[in-house]
Design a protein around this motif. Structure first.
Motif, PDB file in Angstrom:
ATOM      1  N   CYS A 113       0.881  -1.165   0.000  1.00  0.00           N
ATOM      2  CA  CYS A 113       0.000   0.000   0.000  1.00  0.00           C
ATOM      3  C   CYS A 113       0.918   1.214   0.000  1.00  0.00           C
ATOM      4  O   CYS A 113       2.106   1.113   0.275  1.00  0.00           O
ATOM      5  CB  CYS A 113      -0.953   0.002   1.190  1.00  0.00           C
ATOM      6  N   ASP A 114       0.352   2.368  -0.322  1.00  0.00           N
ATOM      7  CA  ASP A 114       1.164   3.578  -0.375  1.00  0.00           C
ATOM      8  C   ASP A 114       1.402   4.187   1.003  1.00  0.00           C
ATOM      9  O   ASP A 114       2.433   4.821   1.229  1.00  0.00           O
ATOM     10  CB  ASP A 114       0.502   4.608  -1.300  1.00  0.00           C
ATOM     11  N   TYR A 115       0.450   4.006   1.899  1.00  0.00           N
ATOM     12  CA  TYR A 115       0.578   4.560   3.246  1.00  0.00           C
ATOM     13  C   TYR A 115      -0.085   3.593   4.209  1.00  0.00           C
ATOM     14  O   TYR A 115      -1.235   3.192   4.002  1.00  0.00           O
ATOM     15  CB  TYR A 115      -0.076   5.944   3.309  1.00  0.00           C
ATOM     16  N   HIS A 116       0.619   3.208   5.254  1.00  0.00           N
ATOM     17  CA  HIS A 116       0.167   2.198   6.208  1.00  0.00           C
ATOM     18  C   HIS A 116       0.015   2.867   7.571  1.00  0.00           C
ATOM     19  O   HIS A 116       1.003   3.302   8.149  1.00  0.00           O
ATOM     20  CB  HIS A 116       1.214   1.082   6.250  1.00  0.00           C
ATOM     21  N   VAL A 117      -1.223   2.948   8.060  1.00  0.00           N
ATOM     22  CA  VAL A 117      -1.484   3.546   9.369  1.00  0.00           C
ATOM     23  C   VAL A 117      -1.673   2.403  10.371  1.00  0.00           C
ATOM     24  O   VAL A 117      -2.665   1.692  10.323  1.00  0.00           O
ATOM     25  CB  VAL A 117      -2.736   4.452   9.351  1.00  0.00           C
ATOM     26  N   GLU A 118      -0.698   2.254  11.263  1.00  0.00           N
ATOM     27  CA  GLU A 118      -0.779   1.200  12.275  1.00  0.00           C
ATOM     28  C   GLU A 118      -1.286   1.735  13.608  1.00  0.00           C
ATOM     29  O   GLU A 118      -1.764   0.970  14.435  1.00  0.00           O
ATOM     30  CB  GLU A 118       0.584   0.553  12.476  1.00  0.00           C
ATOM     31  N   GLU A 119      -1.150   3.026  13.799  1.00  0.00           N
ATOM     32  CA  GLU A 119      -1.593   3.636  15.050  1.00  0.00           C
ATOM     33  C   GLU A 119      -2.148   5.017  14.739  1.00  0.00           C
ATOM     34  O   GLU A 119      -1.523   5.807  14.039  1.00  0.00           O
ATOM     35  CB  GLU A 119      -0.409   3.748  16.013  1.00  0.00           C
ATOM     36  N   TRP A 120      -3.317   5.284  15.252  1.00  0.00           N
ATOM     37  CA  TRP A 120      -3.984   6.559  15.011  1.00  0.00           C
ATOM     38  C   TRP A 120      -3.349   7.651  15.857  1.00  0.00           C
ATOM     39  O   TRP A 120      -2.977   7.435  17.000  1.00  0.00           O
ATOM     40  CB  TRP A 120      -5.467   6.446  15.338  1.00  0.00           C
ATOM     41  N   SER A 121      -3.214   8.841  15.289  1.00  0.00           N
ATOM     42  CA  SER A 121      -2.776  10.012  16.050  1.00  0.00           C
ATOM     43  C   SER A 121      -3.598  11.208  15.582  1.00  0.00           C
ATOM     44  O   SER A 121      -4.216  11.167  14.519  1.00  0.00           O
ATOM     45  CB  SER A 121      -1.283  10.278  15.856  1.00  0.00           C
ATOM     46  N   ASP A 122      -3.588  12.263  16.356  1.00  0.00           N
ATOM     47  CA  ASP A 122      -4.383  13.444  16.024  1.00  0.00           C
ATOM     48  C   ASP A 122      -3.934  14.124  14.733  1.00  0.00           C
ATOM     49  O   ASP A 122      -4.700  14.858  14.130  1.00  0.00           O
ATOM     50  CB  ASP A 122      -4.350  14.455  17.169  1.00  0.00           C
ATOM     51  N   ASN A 123      -2.706  13.889  14.309  1.00  0.00           N
ATOM     52  CA  ASN A 123      -2.230  14.554  13.098  1.00  0.00           C
ATOM     53  C   ASN A 123      -2.020  13.587  11.927  1.00  0.00           C
ATOM     54  O   ASN A 123      -1.258  13.881  11.019  1.00  0.00           O
ATOM     55  CB  ASN A 123      -0.948  15.348  13.397  1.00  0.00           C
ATOM     56  N   THR A 124      -2.710  12.467  11.943  1.00  0.00           N
ATOM     57  CA  THR A 124      -2.573  11.504  10.850  1.00  0.00           C
ATOM     58  C   THR A 124      -2.945  12.136   9.513  1.00  0.00           C
ATOM     59  O   THR A 124      -2.282  11.894   8.506  1.00  0.00           O
ATOM     60  CB  THR A 124      -3.412  10.241  11.120  1.00  0.00           C
ATOM     61  N   SER A 125      -3.966  12.970   9.485  1.00  0.00           N
ATOM     62  CA  SER A 125      -4.358  13.636   8.231  1.00  0.00           C
ATOM     63  C   SER A 125      -3.228  14.490   7.682  1.00  0.00           C
ATOM     64  O   SER A 125      -2.930  14.457   6.489  1.00  0.00           O
ATOM     65  CB  SER A 125      -5.598  14.518   8.440  1.00  0.00           C
TER      66      SER A 125
END
Length: 133
Positions: A113-125
């Motif tokens: 995938c192009d971007y892998h989010v394993e942990e959410w944070s307030d500035n993920t966007s």
């Protein structure tokens, strides 16, 4: 540009997609809203492919209008992801199991995938915007 934010139900797809779409001046396409509009709650493999085709049709229209399409939906299989044909993929890998066992069983981890989010944070966007731009 057509961006797919996918992952298990409850992984944070919509939580990321809505503010991210606003941040980049895009159009947010939420799968639940689309299913409600089309009154199609079929979650069989065929129904999921139909949803992928529907989401593709809507996202392609957004792109043809000169905007960025930010689509969030489970998109559980490689076949559904290929059908949607995103320019950019974001895998929300923040949970190991969702609330629906049938979806857990059929969900295929992407080989890439192009971007892998394993942990959410307030500035993920904001982090994602830096990667795309």
């Amino acid at each position: 540009m057509k961006i797919l934010i996918f992952g298990l139900p409850g992984s944070g797809k919509s939580t990321l997609a809505e503010p991210f779409a606003k941040l980049v001046g895009g159009v947010w396409l939420n799968a639940d809203a689309v299913r409600k509009e089309y009154d199609d709650w079929d979650f069989t493999p065929e129904g999921r492919m139909r949803q992928a085709m529907r989401m593709k049709f809507l996202a392609d229209g957004v792109v043809k209008a000169g905007k960025i399409a930010v689509a969030d939906f489970v998109c559980p299989t490689e076949a559904a992801r290929a059908e949607f044909a995103p320019d950019y993929t974001v895998w929300m890998d923040t949970i190991k199991a969702g609330r629906f066992e049938d979806t857990n069983k059929m969900f295929e981890k992407p080989p890439k995938c192009d971007y892998h989010v394993e942990e959410w944070s307030d500035n993920t966007s904001a982090q994602l915007a830096k990667v795309i731009w």
